[in-house]
Design a protein around this motif. Structure first.
Motif, mmCIF file in Angstrom:
data_model
loop_
_atom_site.group_PDB
_atom_site.id
_atom_site.type_symbol
_atom_site.label_atom_id
_atom_site.label_comp_id
_atom_site.label_asym_id
_atom_site.label_seq_id
_atom_site.Cartn_x
_atom_site.Cartn_y
_atom_site.Cartn_z
ATOM 1 N N LEU A 19 5.804 30.761 -8.432
ATOM 2 C CA LEU A 19 5.027 30.469 -9.638
ATOM 3 C C LEU A 19 3.955 31.533 -9.810
ATOM 4 N N ALA A 20 3.973 32.181 -10.962
ATOM 5 C CA ALA A 20 2.983 33.215 -11.272
ATOM 6 C C ALA A 20 1.973 32.676 -12.275
ATOM 7 N N THR A 21 0.706 32.975 -11.981
ATOM 8 C CA THR A 21 -0.384 32.642 -12.899
ATOM 9 C C THR A 21 -1.137 33.935 -13.197
ATOM 10 N N VAL A 22 -2.119 33.806 -14.090
ATOM 11 C CA VAL A 22 -2.964 34.947 -14.421
ATOM 12 C C VAL A 22 -4.384 34.629 -13.965
ATOM 13 N N CYS A 23 -5.000 35.583 -13.270
ATOM 14 C CA CYS A 23 -6.402 35.437 -12.859
ATOM 15 C C CYS A 23 -7.145 36.660 -13.398
ATOM 16 N N GLU A 24 -7.847 36.464 -14.496
ATOM 17 C CA GLU A 24 -8.435 37.586 -15.239
ATOM 18 C C GLU A 24 -7.314 38.596 -15.543
ATOM 19 N N ASP A 25 -7.373 39.814 -15.016
ATOM 20 C CA ASP A 25 -6.262 40.743 -15.321
ATOM 21 C C ASP A 25 -5.298 40.902 -14.145
ATOM 22 N N GLN A 26 -5.368 39.953 -13.205
ATOM 23 C CA GLN A 26 -4.562 40.077 -11.988
ATOM 24 C C GLN A 26 -3.483 38.989 -11.941
ATOM 25 N N PRO A 27 -2.191 39.326 -11.935
ATOM 26 C CA PRO A 27 -1.159 38.312 -11.695
ATOM 27 C C PRO A 27 -1.286 37.759 -10.276
ATOM 28 N N ARG A 28 -1.031 36.474 -10.099
ATOM 29 C CA ARG A 28 -1.020 35.828 -8.784
ATOM 30 C C ARG A 28 0.284 35.050 -8.666
ATOM 31 N N VAL A 29 0.911 35.088 -7.515
ATOM 32 C CA VAL A 29 2.199 34.421 -7.343
ATOM 33 C C VAL A 29 2.248 33.764 -5.970
ATOM 34 N N ARG A 30 2.924 32.617 -5.893
ATOM 35 C CA ARG A 30 3.049 31.894 -4.622
ATOM 36 C C ARG A 30 4.286 31.005 -4.663
ATOM 37 N N PRO A 31 4.781 30.609 -3.467
ATOM 38 C CA PRO A 31 5.949 29.726 -3.441
ATOM 39 C C PRO A 31 5.584 28.299 -3.824
ATOM 40 N N PHE A 32 6.463 27.679 -4.565
ATOM 41 C CA PHE A 32 6.343 26.265 -4.938
ATOM 42 C C PHE A 32 7.708 25.605 -4.716
ATOM 43 N N ALA A 58 -7.809 27.792 -16.603
ATOM 44 C CA ALA A 58 -8.418 28.880 -17.373
ATOM 45 C C ALA A 58 -7.426 29.549 -18.308
ATOM 46 N N ASN A 59 -6.164 29.578 -17.899
ATOM 47 C CA ASN A 59 -5.107 30.197 -18.723
ATOM 48 C C ASN A 59 -3.803 29.476 -18.390
ATOM 49 N N SER A 60 -3.334 28.661 -19.321
ATOM 50 C CA SER A 60 -2.192 27.776 -19.031
ATOM 51 C C SER A 60 -0.848 28.501 -19.057
ATOM 52 N N LYS A 61 -0.854 29.772 -19.411
ATOM 53 C CA LYS A 61 0.427 30.509 -19.446
ATOM 54 C C LYS A 61 0.868 30.888 -18.033
ATOM 55 N N VAL A 62 2.091 30.493 -17.691
ATOM 56 C CA VAL A 62 2.645 30.785 -16.368
ATOM 57 C C VAL A 62 4.086 31.250 -16.526
ATOM 58 N N GLU A 63 4.620 31.778 -15.421
ATOM 59 C CA GLU A 63 6.058 32.036 -15.342
ATOM 60 C C GLU A 63 6.492 31.701 -13.925
ATOM 61 N N LEU A 64 7.672 31.110 -13.815
ATOM 62 C CA LEU A 64 8.220 30.898 -12.475
ATOM 63 C C LEU A 64 9.585 31.565 -12.393
ATOM 64 N N CYS A 65 9.968 31.856 -11.150
ATOM 65 C CA CYS A 65 11.259 32.475 -10.909
ATOM 66 C C CYS A 65 11.928 31.750 -9.752
ATOM 67 N N GLY A 77 6.128 29.679 -19.891
ATOM 68 C CA GLY A 77 5.613 28.677 -20.822
ATOM 69 C C GLY A 77 4.164 28.368 -20.520
ATOM 70 N N GLU A 78 3.729 27.238 -21.090
ATOM 71 C CA GLU A 78 2.361 26.776 -20.842
ATOM 72 C C GLU A 78 2.430 25.477 -20.069
ATOM 73 N N LEU A 79 1.477 25.270 -19.179
ATOM 74 C CA LEU A 79 1.438 24.030 -18.411
ATOM 75 C C LEU A 79 0.347 23.117 -18.945
ATOM 76 N N VAL A 80 0.711 21.843 -19.079
ATOM 77 C CA VAL A 80 -0.209 20.824 -19.599
ATOM 78 C C VAL A 80 -0.476 19.815 -18.488
ATOM 79 N N ASN A 81 -1.752 19.535 -18.234
ATOM 80 C CA ASN A 81 -2.128 18.528 -17.233
ATOM 81 C C ASN A 81 -1.742 17.128 -17.719
ATOM 82 N N ASP A 82 -1.193 16.311 -16.795
ATOM 83 C CA ASP A 82 -0.857 14.922 -17.146
ATOM 84 C C ASP A 82 -1.357 14.019 -16.027
#
Ligand SMILES: Cc1cc2nc3c(=O)[nH]c(=O)nc-3n(C[C@H](O)[C@H](O)[C@H](O)COP(=O)(O)O)c2cc1C
Length: 133
Positions: A19-32, A58-65, A77-82
């Motif tokens: 799962l990749a997220t955005v942290c300011e201008d830095q992509p971050r990725v980790r296993p899920f 802070a930025n709901s846009k993500v990508e997973l692979c 897509g975008e992630l929505v809290n539920d």
């Protein structure tokens, strides 16, 4: 099969995705590994205390692979809290190992579902296939 079911099945069978997220201008990725299809929505699970959760807030846009049998899926897509209690319970029932770290009543467990999602199935042999949900 509906697009969302196909995407769910692929991620579930792959077991691990990144799962990749955005942290300011830095992509971050980790296993899920968490994934749940409930009420027609594709959910993943995390902890609100984690950096990944703060980045999504802070930025709901993500990508997973995810990768399975030589085919890969990219889901953007975008992630929505539920905060629905029922959906947290359903996740814990599906993956009981989570119960060692989370409960549906703690302030940490977080369920997030995809909206405006674009899934691309790809392989080295065929043309990419794009579905949305
Ligand atoms: C195979 C595997 C599956 C994982 N699945 C999840 C998951 O579904 N949700 C989660 O919050 N963390 C999961 N983790 C742990 C996260 O990768 C880890 O907490 C990571 O540091 C979170 O990202 P962050 O440090 O940017 O917050 C998993 C780890 C592994 C090795």
């Amino acid at each position: 099969m509906e697009a969302i079911e196909r995407v769910y099945q692929f991620i579930n069978d792959a077991e691990t995705y990144f799962l990749a997220t955005v942290c300011e201008d830095q992509p971050r990725v980790r296993p899920f590994g968490t994934v749940l299809l409930a009420d027609g929505k594709l959910y993943i699970q995390t902890g609100k205390a984690k950096d990944v959760s703060k980045q999504i807030a802070a930025n709901s846009k993500v990508e997973l692979c995810a990768l399975k049998d030589g085919q890969w899926l990219r889901l953007a897509g975008e992630l929505v809290n539920d905060d629905s209690h029922d959906v947290k319970v359903a996740m814990l029932e599906k993956m009981p190992s989570l119960k060692g770290m989370y409960s549906a009543d703690d302030d940490n467990m977080q369920m997030l579902y995809f909206k405006n999602a674009t899934a691309t199935f790809a392989s080295f042999t065929g043309a990419p296939e794009v579905v949305t949900f």
